[in-house]
Design a protein around this motif. Structure first.
Motif, PDB file in Angstrom:
ATOM      1  N   MET A  17       0.857  -1.181   0.000  1.00  0.00           N
ATOM      2  CA  MET A  17       0.000   0.000   0.000  1.00  0.00           C
ATOM      3  C   MET A  17       0.893   1.231   0.000  1.00  0.00           C
ATOM      4  SD  MET A  17      -3.004  -1.098   2.668  1.00  0.00           S
ATOM      5  CE  MET A  17      -3.338   0.586   2.989  1.00  0.00           C
ATOM      6  N   ALA A  18       0.454   2.246  -0.731  1.00  0.00           N
ATOM      7  CA  ALA A  18       1.214   3.485  -0.759  1.00  0.00           C
ATOM      8  C   ALA A  18       1.152   4.122   0.628  1.00  0.00           C
ATOM      9  CB  ALA A  18       0.637   4.434  -1.803  1.00  0.00           C
ATOM     10  N   LEU A  19       2.294   4.536   1.111  1.00  0.00           N
ATOM     11  CA  LEU A  19       2.331   5.178   2.417  1.00  0.00           C
ATOM     12  C   LEU A  19       1.715   6.564   2.315  1.00  0.00           C
ATOM     13  CD1 LEU A  19       5.953   4.226   3.475  1.00  0.00           C
ATOM     14  CD2 LEU A  19       3.840   3.253   4.309  1.00  0.00           C
ATOM     15  N   THR A  20       1.051   6.956   3.365  1.00  0.00           N
ATOM     16  CA  THR A  20       0.482   8.299   3.369  1.00  0.00           C
ATOM     17  C   THR A  20       1.628   9.295   3.497  1.00  0.00           C
ATOM     18  OG1 THR A  20       0.159   8.119   5.743  1.00  0.00           O
ATOM     19  CG2 THR A  20      -1.735   7.614   4.354  1.00  0.00           C
ATOM     20  N   PRO A  21       1.607  10.322   2.690  1.00  0.00           N
ATOM     21  CA  PRO A  21       2.726  11.263   2.735  1.00  0.00           C
ATOM     22  C   PRO A  21       2.799  11.970   4.090  1.00  0.00           C
ATOM     23  CG  PRO A  21       0.962  12.096   1.353  1.00  0.00           C
ATOM     24  CD  PRO A  21       0.586  10.714   1.753  1.00  0.00           C
ATOM     25  N   ALA A  22       4.002  12.081   4.609  1.00  0.00           N
ATOM     26  CA  ALA A  22       4.216  12.761   5.884  1.00  0.00           C
ATOM     27  C   ALA A  22       4.919  14.089   5.608  1.00  0.00           C
ATOM     28  CB  ALA A  22       5.064  11.902   6.805  1.00  0.00           C
ATOM     29  N   ARG A  23       4.437  15.101   6.228  1.00  0.00           N
ATOM     30  CA  ARG A  23       4.990  16.443   6.038  1.00  0.00           C
ATOM     31  C   ARG A  23       6.237  16.603   6.904  1.00  0.00           C
ATOM     32  NH1 ARG A  23       0.397  20.134   7.714  1.00  0.00           N
ATOM     33  NH2 ARG A  23       1.363  20.142   9.727  1.00  0.00           N
ATOM     34  N   ASP A  24       7.239  17.282   6.388  1.00  0.00           N
ATOM     35  CA  ASP A  24       8.442  17.556   7.166  1.00  0.00           C
ATOM     36  C   ASP A  24       8.100  18.493   8.318  1.00  0.00           C
ATOM     37  OD1 ASP A  24      10.019  16.027   5.537  1.00  0.00           O
ATOM     38  OD2 ASP A  24      10.575  17.705   4.229  1.00  0.00           O
ATOM     39  N   ARG A  25       8.817  18.316   9.420  1.00  0.00           N
ATOM     40  CA  ARG A  25       8.578  19.171  10.575  1.00  0.00           C
ATOM     41  C   ARG A  25       8.904  20.604  10.200  1.00  0.00           C
ATOM     42  NH1 ARG A  25       7.203  18.888  15.620  1.00  0.00           N
ATOM     43  NH2 ARG A  25       8.155  20.195  17.207  1.00  0.00           N
ATOM     44  N   GLY A  26       8.004  21.501  10.538  1.00  0.00           N
ATOM     45  CA  GLY A  26       8.189  22.909  10.233  1.00  0.00           C
ATOM     46  C   GLY A  26       7.536  23.318   8.926  1.00  0.00           C
ATOM     47  N   ALA A  27       7.145  22.374   8.127  1.00  0.00           N
ATOM     48  CA  ALA A  27       6.475  22.716   6.868  1.00  0.00           C
ATOM     49  C   ALA A  27       4.973  22.808   7.126  1.00  0.00           C
ATOM     50  CB  ALA A  27       6.754  21.647   5.827  1.00  0.00           C
ATOM     51  N   GLY A  28       4.346  23.794   6.579  1.00  0.00           N
ATOM     52  CA  GLY A  28       2.902  23.939   6.738  1.00  0.00           C
ATOM     53  C   GLY A  28       2.547  24.746   7.974  1.00  0.00           C
ATOM     54  N   ARG A  29       1.346  24.588   8.402  1.00  0.00           N
ATOM     55  CA  ARG A  29       0.796  25.377   9.498  1.00  0.00           C
ATOM     56  C   ARG A  29       1.437  24.981  10.834  1.00  0.00           C
ATOM     57  NH1 ARG A  29      -5.688  25.944  10.168  1.00  0.00           N
ATOM     58  NH2 ARG A  29      -5.539  27.176  12.060  1.00  0.00           N
ATOM     59  N   PRO A  30       1.742  25.944  11.716  1.00  0.00           N
ATOM     60  CA  PRO A  30       2.353  25.590  13.006  1.00  0.00           C
ATOM     61  C   PRO A  30       1.352  24.903  13.936  1.00  0.00           C
ATOM     62  CG  PRO A  30       2.024  27.961  12.881  1.00  0.00           C
ATOM     63  CD  PRO A  30       1.646  27.397  11.549  1.00  0.00           C
ATOM     64  N   THR A  31       1.870  24.061  14.806  1.00  0.00           N
ATOM     65  CA  THR A  31       1.024  23.405  15.798  1.00  0.00           C
ATOM     66  C   THR A  31       0.712  24.401  16.899  1.00  0.00           C
ATOM     67  OG1 THR A  31       2.893  22.640  17.101  1.00  0.00           O
ATOM     68  CG2 THR A  31       2.121  21.171  15.345  1.00  0.00           C
ATOM     69  N   LYS A  32      -0.184  24.031  17.771  1.00  0.00           N
ATOM     70  CA  LYS A  32      -0.565  24.929  18.867  1.00  0.00           C
ATOM     71  C   LYS A  32       0.642  25.246  19.744  1.00  0.00           C
ATOM     72  CE  LYS A  32      -4.398  25.400  22.037  1.00  0.00           C
ATOM     73  NZ  LYS A  32      -5.596  24.730  22.546  1.00  0.00           N
ATOM     74  N   ARG A  33       1.457  24.243  20.006  1.00  0.00           N
ATOM     75  CA  ARG A  33       2.647  24.455  20.829  1.00  0.00           C
ATOM     76  C   ARG A  33       3.616  25.416  20.140  1.00  0.00           C
ATOM     77  NH1 ARG A  33       6.243  19.459  23.045  1.00  0.00           N
ATOM     78  NH2 ARG A  33       7.122  20.541  24.832  1.00  0.00           N
ATOM     79  N   GLU A  34       3.840  25.177  18.824  1.00  0.00           N
ATOM     80  CA  GLU A  34       4.739  26.066  18.075  1.00  0.00           C
ATOM     81  C   GLU A  34       4.189  27.488  18.039  1.00  0.00           C
ATOM     82  OE1 GLU A  34       6.494  22.697  14.992  1.00  0.00           O
ATOM     83  OE2 GLU A  34       4.770  23.924  14.405  1.00  0.00           O
ATOM     84  N   ARG A  35       2.874  27.628  17.910  1.00  0.00           N
ATOM     85  CA  ARG A  35       2.264  28.965  17.882  1.00  0.00           C
ATOM     86  C   ARG A  35       2.482  29.685  19.208  1.00  0.00           C
ATOM     87  NH1 ARG A  35      -2.295  30.530  19.785  1.00  0.00           N
ATOM     88  NH2 ARG A  35      -3.197  28.455  19.923  1.00  0.00           N
ATOM     89  N   ARG A  36       2.353  28.982  20.310  1.00  0.00           N
ATOM     90  CA  ARG A  36       2.582  29.599  21.628  1.00  0.00           C
ATOM     91  C   ARG A  36       4.038  30.028  21.795  1.00  0.00           C
ATOM     92  NH1 ARG A  36      -1.095  25.461  25.153  1.00  0.00           N
ATOM     93  NH2 ARG A  36      -3.073  26.485  24.750  1.00  0.00           N
ATOM     94  N   ASP A  37       4.964  29.179  21.300  1.00  0.00           N
ATOM     95  CA  ASP A  37       6.389  29.550  21.352  1.00  0.00           C
ATOM     96  C   ASP A  37       6.659  30.800  20.526  1.00  0.00           C
ATOM     97  OD1 ASP A  37       6.924  27.406  23.007  1.00  0.00           O
ATOM     98  OD2 ASP A  37       7.613  26.091  21.383  1.00  0.00           O
TER      99      ASP A  37
END
Length: 129
Positions: free
Chosen positions: A102-122
């Motif tokens: 099965m094709a693996l679901t693509p995983a986004r590199d850390r830091g790419a795309g929208r920030p997480t809640k923790r990253e936003r607080r930092d």
């Protein structure tokens, strides 16, 4: 063969009791329900829960879309441990077909795309908010 106290060795047992005793089903009622639904066959015929099984009978149990084919080598009525249960039948089940890749679901590199809640607080801490 399993023996009862003061009696000769067992020659037959109910199919629902035997399938439960050799750990094919978690409970006796699940084994009975599987027989009622037609998921258990003895020597090619649909088995009712009270049908007896004898040494040498072929028992087919349908679970998860696949048939397990077992030849009865020992008759037991009481539930036994896993190591003893394996000795009560000969497993003739063919190996499962190879699983398709099965094709693996693509995983986004850390830091790419929208920030997480923790990253936003930092980020807000750095900005002094």
């Amino acid at each position: 063969m399993e023996q009862r106290r003061g009696a000769e060795p067992l020659t037959s047992a109910r199919v629902d009791s035997w399938t439960w005793a050799v750990r094919l089903f978690k409970t006796r009622s699940l084994a009975t329900a599987a027989c009622r639904a037609g998921h258990v066959r003895v020597n090619g015929d649909r088995a009712k829960s009270a049908q007896p099984v004898h040494i040498g009978d072929e028992v087919r149990v349908r679970s998860a879309g696949f048939d397990r084919i077992l030849i009865v080598s020992r008759v037991v009525v009481k539930r036994v441990g896993a190591t003893v249960a394996v000795e009560c039948y000969v497993d003739k089940t063919p190996p499962p077909p190879p699983r398709e890749e099965m094709a693996l679901t693509p995983a986004r590199d850390r830091g790419a795309g929208r920030p997480t809640k923790r990253e936003r607080r930092d980020i807000e801490k750095l900005r002094g908010h």
